[in-house]
Design an enzyme around this catalytic site. Structure first.
Site, short mmCIF file in Angstrom:
data_model
loop_
_atom_site.label_atom_id
_atom_site.label_comp_id
_atom_site.label_asym_id
_atom_site.label_seq_id
_atom_site.Cartn_x
_atom_site.Cartn_y
_atom_site.Cartn_z
N THR A 80 0.82 -1.22 0.00
CA THR A 80 0.00 0.00 0.00
C THR A 80 0.86 1.27 0.00
OG1 THR A 80 -1.63 -1.24 1.23
CG2 THR A 80 -1.91 1.13 1.23
N LYS A 95 7.96 1.33 11.95
CA LYS A 95 7.99 1.70 13.37
C LYS A 95 8.39 0.55 14.28
CE LYS A 95 3.60 0.71 12.06
NZ LYS A 95 2.28 1.06 11.68
N VAL A 139 5.70 7.39 12.56
CA VAL A 139 4.80 7.85 13.63
C VAL A 139 3.81 8.85 13.06
CG1 VAL A 139 4.62 8.92 15.91
CG2 VAL A 139 6.69 7.65 15.30
N GLY A 162 1.70 8.81 10.56
CA GLY A 162 1.44 8.92 9.12
C GLY A 162 1.97 10.22 8.55
N ILE A 200 1.59 13.24 9.60
CA ILE A 200 1.82 14.34 10.55
C ILE A 200 3.33 14.55 10.71
CG2 ILE A 200 1.52 15.07 12.95
CD1 ILE A 200 -0.95 13.27 13.09
N GLY A 207 -7.84 -0.50 5.28
CA GLY A 207 -6.39 -0.60 5.03
C GLY A 207 -5.51 0.07 6.05
N GLU A 246 -2.91 -3.10 11.10
CA GLU A 246 -1.70 -3.88 10.81
C GLU A 246 -2.10 -5.26 10.28
OE1 GLU A 246 1.58 -2.64 11.31
OE2 GLU A 246 0.30 -0.89 11.44
N ASP A 281 1.41 -1.19 18.69
CA ASP A 281 1.76 -0.25 17.62
C ASP A 281 1.93 1.16 18.21
OD1 ASP A 281 1.72 0.41 14.55
OD2 ASP A 281 0.29 1.80 15.45
N LYS A 328 5.47 3.61 18.51
CA LYS A 328 5.55 5.03 18.13
C LYS A 328 6.00 5.89 19.31
CE LYS A 328 2.11 4.16 14.56
NZ LYS A 328 0.68 4.01 14.26
N1 HSE Z 1 -1.96 0.26 12.03
C1 HSE Z 1 -1.57 1.62 12.13
C2 HSE Z 1 -2.78 2.41 12.60
C3 HSE Z 1 -1.09 2.12 10.79
O1 HSE Z 1 -3.89 1.87 12.68
O2 HSE Z 1 -2.62 3.57 12.93
C4 HSE Z 1 -0.25 3.36 10.87
O3 HSE Z 1 0.90 3.20 11.64
#
Ligand code: HSE
Length: 440
Positions: free
Chosen positions: A13, A105, A132, A134, A136, A187, A190, A201, A205
């Site tokens: 992606t 990450k 971290v 996306g 931002i 999408g 993870e 996750d 970060k």
């Molecule tokens: N799986 C992560 C989320 C993707 O849902 O934020 C971005 O790091």
């Protein structure tokens, strides 16, 4: 015009999004950089699927090692993810003197210290803006914009999947399972969604941000992590009645000799800006001694927002190459010899406010027993609410506390459970309410 060659590892992606920007916005980027950024190779096991990107002939290849070993490639962009082959490829790229960009990450949080050491030895850069939040620009903010500040605290919503699930349950009444399936379909979850819903996750970060903010080594293992899978719709509803929303927060505070670093579901007041960050969006507030509070907000996941952050790293590194500079900005913002091992405060030592939900039989004396135990452990109750009335079975008793120490809370709840005054394990949710904390 000069040319910089780029190689992408992994065309999933985000990798596809990066290729799309580099190809479709080539002129725009070149007018900003003053050089051409050429996508020389994209390596993926699947080179047949049409990704809707107009790759030149021969760009797509299956052998990722061919990319990291190609002497003509200047910048390697790792978009494979995970801690296996991605690590091996990055190390090889560094060894070959390439500049490296990654959004990985999990890899940076777990192996960042050794990767950065390898990059230092080879005098190359490793950039990870997209790891971290996306799109931002949080990493750039900490490494560049806020360097004149002692960072005092950071509080963030850093996982789109959890924020989407909690928002859907709160606002639409969707079930946890249905909201997770939707997040997967969109999408942003993870590949293994337990990384999202169990808070790991977010912890990855937070480990990265802590290092950048405080000048400490990346320390994932000492972060306290609790996910959202134990949150019941009933608690979300009660939170609303008290003026709170539940968010999965990454919380970090600089206490001087140590830092707090914790990830857990948290009740925050409606008037906290983070309370209004919904759906898959991310946001983070940072407090610094010069700036005061700032808030960064945007898409924390998804193809194009994440690709936008990756491309910003590519452009930074391309600009460095054009100026003949490498490592202009230290990877973790601080000079290597100034990076310390700052301890992370054990969760038992933190002070915060609490929401407790006890499931009890509706008979005389129960409430006084519970409040008696809490009082004997120095926990001051702010309010008590009995929700509903049943002649048989259990009723929920909800209590909100003033500031209390986590260790005392644990001891008190253990004692309450052992006295058999409650029918189930008490539910605990921490509360971050600045106004209330300032009063305490
Ligand atoms: N799986 C992560 C989320 C993707 O849902 O934020 C971005 O790091």
């Amino acid at each position: 015009m000069k040319n910089i060659n780029i190689g992408i590892l992994g065309c999933g992606t985000v990798g596809t999004g990066v290729a799309k920007i580099l190809i479709e916005n080539r002129e725009l980027i070149s007018s900003r950089v003053g050089a051409l950024l050429t996508l020389k190779h994209v390596a993926d096991l699947d080179i047949e699927t049409d990704r809707g990107v107009a790759f030149d002939k021969g760009v797509l290849i299956t052998d990722a090692y061919k990319v990291v070993d190609d002497p003509e490639i200047d910048i390697v962009v790792e978009m494979i993810g995970g801690e296996g082959i991605a690590k091996d490829l990055i190390l090889r790229a560094i060894d070959n003197g390439k500049q490296v960009v990654t959004a990985n990450k999990a890899l940076i949080a777990s192996h960042g210290n050794s990767l950065i050491k390898a990059a230092d030895e080879k005098k190359v850069d490793v950039a990870f803006e997209a790891s971290v939040g996306g799109c931002i620009p949080i990493i750039k903010s900490l490494r560049e914009s806020l360097v004149g500040n002692h960072i005092q605290s950071m509080t963030g919503i850093l996982n789109g999947t959890c924020n989407y699930i909690l928002s859907k349950i709160t606002d639409v009444g969707t079930t946890f399972e249905k909201a997770l399936v939707e997040a997967q379909a969109n999408g942003f979850a993870e590949a293994d969604p337990t990384l999202d819903v169990e808070g790991f996750d977010t912890a990855h970060k937070l480990a990265i941000l802590g290092a950048l903010a405080y000048g400490m080594e990346i320390n994932l293992k000492d972060i306290y992590v609790e996910g959202i899978s134990g949150i019941a719709p009933m608690d979300i509803e009660f939170a609303g009645q008290f003026g709170y929303r539940i968010k999965l927060l990454a919380i970090s505070k600089n206490t001087g000799d140590a830092v707090e670093a914790r990830v857990h579901p948290t009740m925050i007041p409606f008037d906290n800006l983070l309370s209004n960050v919904n759906g898959s969006l991310n946001a983070i507030t940072i407090s610094g001694d010069s700036v005061g509070d700032i808030l960064l907000y945007g898409h924390g996941a998804g193809m194009m927002p994440t690709a936008s952050a990756v491309v910003s790293d590519v452009v930074d590194l391309a600009r460095n190459l054009l100026s003949g500079i490498k490592q202009r900005i230290p990877v973790l913002s601080y000079q290597r010899e100034k990076i310390r091992r700052i301890p992370v405060l054990p969760i038992d030592d933190i002070f915060t406010q609490y929401y407790f939900r006890f499931s009890v039989a509706d008979r005389p004396g129960i409430l006084s027993k519970i409040s008696g135990v809490l009082g004997s452990h120095g926990i001051s109750i702010k309010s008590v609410h009995q929700k509903g009335r049943k002649s048989e079975g259990s009723v929920p008793i909800v209590m909100l506390t003033h500031l209390a120490k986590e260790a005392d809370v644990k001891k008190a709840l253990l004692e309450i459970s052992s006295r058999e005054v409650v029918n189930d394990r008490p539910v605990i949710i921490r509360i971050e309410d600045k106004d209330e904390q300032e009063k305490s």
